[in-house]
Design a protein around this motif. Structure first.
Motif, PDB file in Angstrom:
ATOM      1  N   GLY A 213       0.805  -1.217   0.000  1.00 13.45           N
ATOM      2  CA  GLY A 213       0.000   0.000   0.000  1.00 13.45           C
ATOM      3  C   GLY A 213       0.836   1.263   0.000  1.00 13.45           C
ATOM      4  N   VAL A 214       1.839   1.322   0.879  1.00 13.45           N
ATOM      5  CA  VAL A 214       2.704   2.505   0.948  1.00 13.45           C
ATOM      6  C   VAL A 214       3.493   2.671  -0.348  1.00 13.45           C
ATOM      7  CG1 VAL A 214       4.708   3.523   2.098  1.00 13.45           C
ATOM      8  CG2 VAL A 214       2.874   2.513   3.462  1.00 13.45           C
ATOM      9  N   ALA A 215       4.056   1.578  -0.855  1.00 14.35           N
ATOM     10  CA  ALA A 215       4.847   1.646  -2.086  1.00 14.35           C
ATOM     11  C   ALA A 215       3.989   2.101  -3.265  1.00 14.35           C
ATOM     12  CB  ALA A 215       5.477   0.291  -2.383  1.00 14.35           C
ATOM     13  N   ALA A 216       2.803   1.513  -3.402  1.00 10.69           N
ATOM     14  CA  ALA A 216       1.912   1.882  -4.505  1.00 10.69           C
ATOM     15  C   ALA A 216       1.447   3.323  -4.368  1.00 10.69           C
ATOM     16  CB  ALA A 216       0.708   0.939  -4.548  1.00 10.69           C
ATOM     17  N   GLY A 217       1.190   3.762  -3.123  1.00 13.27           N
ATOM     18  CA  GLY A 217       0.750   5.137  -2.896  1.00 13.27           C
ATOM     19  C   GLY A 217       1.827   6.151  -3.231  1.00 13.27           C
ATOM     20  N   ILE A 218       3.072   5.856  -2.860  1.00 10.59           N
ATOM     21  CA  ILE A 218       4.181   6.764  -3.164  1.00 10.59           C
ATOM     22  C   ILE A 218       4.385   6.871  -4.673  1.00 10.59           C
ATOM     23  CG2 ILE A 218       6.681   7.047  -2.995  1.00 10.59           C
ATOM     24  CD1 ILE A 218       6.501   5.865  -0.172  1.00 10.59           C
ATOM     25  N   ILE A 219       4.323   5.730  -5.339  1.00  7.91           N
ATOM     26  CA  ILE A 219       4.517   5.718  -6.796  1.00  7.91           C
ATOM     27  C   ILE A 219       3.417   6.508  -7.498  1.00  7.91           C
ATOM     28  CG2 ILE A 219       4.490   4.244  -8.855  1.00  7.91           C
ATOM     29  CD1 ILE A 219       5.799   2.063  -7.106  1.00  7.91           C
ATOM     30  N   ALA A 220       2.160   6.329  -7.015  1.00  9.38           N
ATOM     31  CA  ALA A 220       1.028   6.993  -7.662  1.00  9.38           C
ATOM     32  C   ALA A 220       0.783   8.403  -7.140  1.00  9.38           C
ATOM     33  CB  ALA A 220      -0.237   6.157  -7.467  1.00  9.38           C
TER      34      ALA A 220
ATOM     35  N   LEU B 128      -9.757   5.814  -5.890  1.00 15.64           N
ATOM     36  CA  LEU B 128      -8.822   5.453  -6.959  1.00 15.64           C
ATOM     37  C   LEU B 128      -9.553   5.250  -8.286  1.00 15.64           C
ATOM     38  CD1 LEU B 128      -6.524   2.917  -5.053  1.00 15.64           C
ATOM     39  CD2 LEU B 128      -5.885   5.204  -5.840  1.00 15.64           C
ATOM     40  N   ALA B 129     -10.705   4.575  -8.222  1.00  8.44           N
ATOM     41  CA  ALA B 129     -11.474   4.337  -9.443  1.00  8.44           C
ATOM     42  C   ALA B 129     -11.996   5.647 -10.022  1.00  8.44           C
ATOM     43  CB  ALA B 129     -12.629   3.384  -9.148  1.00  8.44           C
ATOM     44  N   ALA B 130     -12.463   6.552  -9.156  1.00  7.91           N
ATOM     45  CA  ALA B 130     -12.980   7.844  -9.622  1.00  7.91           C
ATOM     46  C   ALA B 130     -11.875   8.671 -10.258  1.00  7.91           C
ATOM     47  CB  ALA B 130     -13.601   8.606  -8.451  1.00  7.91           C
ATOM     48  N   ASN B 131     -10.675   8.608  -9.688  1.00  6.84           N
ATOM     49  CA  ASN B 131      -9.548   9.340 -10.264  1.00  6.84           C
ATOM     50  C   ASN B 131      -9.149   8.750 -11.610  1.00  6.84           C
ATOM     51  OD1 ASN B 131      -7.224  11.238 -10.120  1.00  6.84           O
ATOM     52  ND2 ASN B 131      -6.062   9.331 -10.052  1.00  6.84           N
ATOM     53  N   THR B 132      -9.135   7.410 -11.666  1.00  5.56           N
ATOM     54  CA  THR B 132      -8.734   6.737 -12.900  1.00  5.56           C
ATOM     55  C   THR B 132      -9.737   6.971 -14.030  1.00  5.56           C
ATOM     56  OG1 THR B 132      -7.566   5.009 -11.673  1.00  5.56           O
ATOM     57  CG2 THR B 132      -8.220   4.493 -13.944  1.00  5.56           C
ATOM     58  N   LEU B 133     -11.025   6.868 -13.719  1.00  2.00           N
ATOM     59  CA  LEU B 133     -12.064   6.929 -14.752  1.00  2.00           C
ATOM     60  C   LEU B 133     -12.523   8.343 -15.075  1.00  2.00           C
ATOM     61  CD1 LEU B 133     -14.243   3.898 -13.561  1.00  2.00           C
ATOM     62  CD2 LEU B 133     -12.563   3.931 -15.427  1.00  2.00           C
TER      63      LEU B 133
ATOM     64  N   ALA C 179     -11.752  -2.433   6.267  1.00  2.00           N
ATOM     65  CA  ALA C 179     -12.572  -2.799   5.113  1.00  2.00           C
ATOM     66  C   ALA C 179     -13.313  -1.577   4.571  1.00  2.00           C
ATOM     67  CB  ALA C 179     -13.574  -3.887   5.505  1.00  2.00           C
ATOM     68  N   ILE C 180     -13.858  -0.763   5.480  1.00  3.46           N
ATOM     69  CA  ILE C 180     -14.520   0.474   5.056  1.00  3.46           C
ATOM     70  C   ILE C 180     -13.524   1.398   4.375  1.00  3.46           C
ATOM     71  CG2 ILE C 180     -15.746   2.532   5.870  1.00  3.46           C
ATOM     72  CD1 ILE C 180     -16.804   0.802   8.178  1.00  3.46           C
ATOM     73  N   LEU C 181     -12.339   1.456   4.963  1.00  6.22           N
ATOM     74  CA  LEU C 181     -11.252   2.249   4.409  1.00  6.22           C
ATOM     75  C   LEU C 181     -10.889   1.774   3.005  1.00  6.22           C
ATOM     76  CD1 LEU C 181      -9.043   4.369   5.112  1.00  6.22           C
ATOM     77  CD2 LEU C 181      -7.705   2.502   6.031  1.00  6.22           C
ATOM     78  N   ALA C 182     -10.803   0.454   2.845  1.00 10.73           N
ATOM     79  CA  ALA C 182     -10.471  -0.110   1.530  1.00 10.73           C
ATOM     80  C   ALA C 182     -11.532   0.256   0.502  1.00 10.73           C
ATOM     81  CB  ALA C 182     -10.338  -1.627   1.643  1.00 10.73           C
ATOM     82  N   ALA C 183     -12.809   0.188   0.921  1.00  8.96           N
ATOM     83  CA  ALA C 183     -13.893   0.543   0.005  1.00  8.96           C
ATOM     84  C   ALA C 183     -13.801   2.009  -0.404  1.00  8.96           C
ATOM     85  CB  ALA C 183     -15.241   0.260   0.653  1.00  8.96           C
ATOM     86  N   ALA C 184     -13.518   2.882   0.575  1.00  9.60           N
ATOM     87  CA  ALA C 184     -13.423   4.312   0.286  1.00  9.60           C
ATOM     88  C   ALA C 184     -12.241   4.615  -0.625  1.00  9.60           C
ATOM     89  CB  ALA C 184     -13.296   5.094   1.593  1.00  9.60           C
ATOM     90  N   VAL C 185     -11.096   4.010  -0.327  1.00  9.65           N
ATOM     91  CA  VAL C 185      -9.910   4.225  -1.163  1.00  9.65           C
ATOM     92  C   VAL C 185     -10.142   3.682  -2.559  1.00  9.65           C
ATOM     93  CG1 VAL C 185      -7.472   3.619  -1.471  1.00  9.65           C
ATOM     94  CG2 VAL C 185      -8.322   4.259   0.791  1.00  9.65           C
ATOM     95  N   LEU C 186     -10.796   2.519  -2.646  1.00 10.48           N
ATOM     96  CA  LEU C 186     -11.079   1.918  -3.952  1.00 10.48           C
ATOM     97  C   LEU C 186     -11.958   2.834  -4.793  1.00 10.48           C
ATOM     98  CD1 LEU C 186     -10.799  -0.541  -5.798  1.00 10.48           C
ATOM     99  CD2 LEU C 186     -12.782  -1.542  -4.644  1.00 10.48           C
ATOM    100  N   VAL C 187     -12.977   3.411  -4.161  1.00  7.23           N
ATOM    101  CA  VAL C 187     -13.842   4.352  -4.879  1.00  7.23           C
ATOM    102  C   VAL C 187     -13.045   5.577  -5.325  1.00  7.23           C
ATOM    103  CG1 VAL C 187     -15.769   5.966  -4.603  1.00  7.23           C
ATOM    104  CG2 VAL C 187     -15.975   3.628  -3.760  1.00  7.23           C
TER     105      VAL C 187
ATOM    106  N   GLY D 144      -2.788  -0.535  -6.486  1.00  8.04           N
ATOM    107  CA  GLY D 144      -3.565  -0.089  -5.335  1.00  8.04           C
ATOM    108  C   GLY D 144      -5.011  -0.542  -5.417  1.00  8.04           C
ATOM    109  N   ILE D 145      -5.572  -0.500  -6.613  1.00  9.49           N
ATOM    110  CA  ILE D 145      -6.954  -0.942  -6.800  1.00  9.49           C
ATOM    111  C   ILE D 145      -7.086  -2.433  -6.471  1.00  9.49           C
ATOM    112  CG2 ILE D 145      -8.739  -1.371  -8.540  1.00  9.49           C
ATOM    113  CD1 ILE D 145      -7.876   1.272  -9.874  1.00  9.49           C
ATOM    114  N   ALA D 146      -6.124  -3.238  -6.944  1.00  7.36           N
ATOM    115  CA  ALA D 146      -6.155  -4.673  -6.667  1.00  7.36           C
ATOM    116  C   ALA D 146      -5.980  -4.953  -5.176  1.00  7.36           C
ATOM    117  CB  ALA D 146      -5.060  -5.382  -7.470  1.00  7.36           C
ATOM    118  N   LEU D 147      -5.068  -4.201  -4.524  1.00  6.59           N
ATOM    119  CA  LEU D 147      -4.815  -4.399  -3.101  1.00  6.59           C
ATOM    120  C   LEU D 147      -6.050  -4.077  -2.259  1.00  6.59           C
ATOM    121  CD1 LEU D 147      -2.806  -4.902  -0.748  1.00  6.59           C
ATOM    122  CD2 LEU D 147      -2.300  -2.458  -0.812  1.00  6.59           C
ATOM    123  N   THR D 148      -6.662  -2.939  -2.521  1.00  3.76           N
ATOM    124  CA  THR D 148      -7.831  -2.558  -1.731  1.00  3.76           C
ATOM    125  C   THR D 148      -9.009  -3.490  -1.988  1.00  3.76           C
ATOM    126  OG1 THR D 148      -8.373  -0.917  -3.447  1.00  3.76           O
ATOM    127  CG2 THR D 148      -7.205  -0.128  -1.495  1.00  3.76           C
TER     128      THR D 148
END
Length: 214
Positions: free
Chosen positions: A39-46, A172-177, A162-170, A121-125
């Motif tokens: 998570g930290v590595a993917a976040g720093i890269i992105a 990341l997806a919103a930023n990507t799309l 889990a709630i955190l993962a859902a929020a981060v996933l949303v 990050g999307i896959a991890l969350t």
């Protein structure tokens, strides 16, 4: 809850549940080590503060797992004093993440820095979203039966993850799309508020609804 009252501290059934709580915490610790590093590595890269915060949250959750493992090791397994200390330490672990997340999220909002797409990050969350609810609810049920606020609090952290993962996933997806970069720091701020709230509840002993904790 009658079932909780019948399981007396130190009884064979209670000891079996205590060993199960320790096992679940040990398994959680392994997963969180992997989750945090990626998570930290993917976040720093992105350049995603929400993803970095998600990785750091894994370290905080890992601390709670270590506390529960400590609590159910050796003579501490049936120690009421060890339970009280573990409860306070788990509560403190909720507070450790918030200041960093708030500072970085506000900085990101002020600078207007957009995070890059992070498929890792999307896959991890997404993976965390499938695993953590099960772990969290299992620990909460065990915590209720054991009369252990520390175990219940650790389970709450897993549910929060889990709630955190859902929020981060949303986010990341919103930023990507759709390029909605501001959702990323907004999610991070939500995370910090949730951590403080849950920490206050754990400190006051409001996490566990079992009769033996009353």
């Amino acid at each position: 809850m009658v079932a909780d009252i019948e399981i007396l501290p130190g009884s064979p059934a209670w000891l079996r549940l205590a060993r199960l709580a320790k096992l679940l915490s040990s398994l959680t610790l392994v997963w969180l080590g992997i989750e945090g590093a990626i998570g930290v590595a993917a976040g720093i890269i992105a350049g995603s503060i929400a993803l970095v915060a998600f990785g750091l949250d894994s370290a905080i959750e890992g601390l709670a797992s270590v506390i529960v493992i400590w609590r159910f090791t050796g003579s501490r397994m049936i120690s009421a004093d060890a339970e009280r200390r573990a409860q306070k330490w788990v509560a403190i672990s909720f507070f450790l993440l918030a200041p960093y997340v708030v500072a970085e999220a506000i900085e990101t909002l002020i600078e207007g820095a957009a995070a890059e797409t992070s498929w890792l990050g999307i896959a991890l969350t997404a993976g965390t979203l499938m695993l953590c609810p099960w772990l969290g609810r299992a620990k909460q049920r065990i915590g209720e039966k054991l009369g252990s606020r520390a175990t219940y609090g650790e389970g709450t952290q897993n549910v929060l993850c889990a709630i955190l993962a859902a929020a981060v996933l949303v986010g990341l997806a919103a930023n990507t799309l759709f390029g909605l970069w501001w959702l990323d720091p907004a999610v991070a701020l939500t995370i910090s508020v949730a951590c403080v709230h849950e920490g206050q509840k754990a400190w006051r002993g409001e996490e566990c609804g079992c009769a033996t904790c009353a």
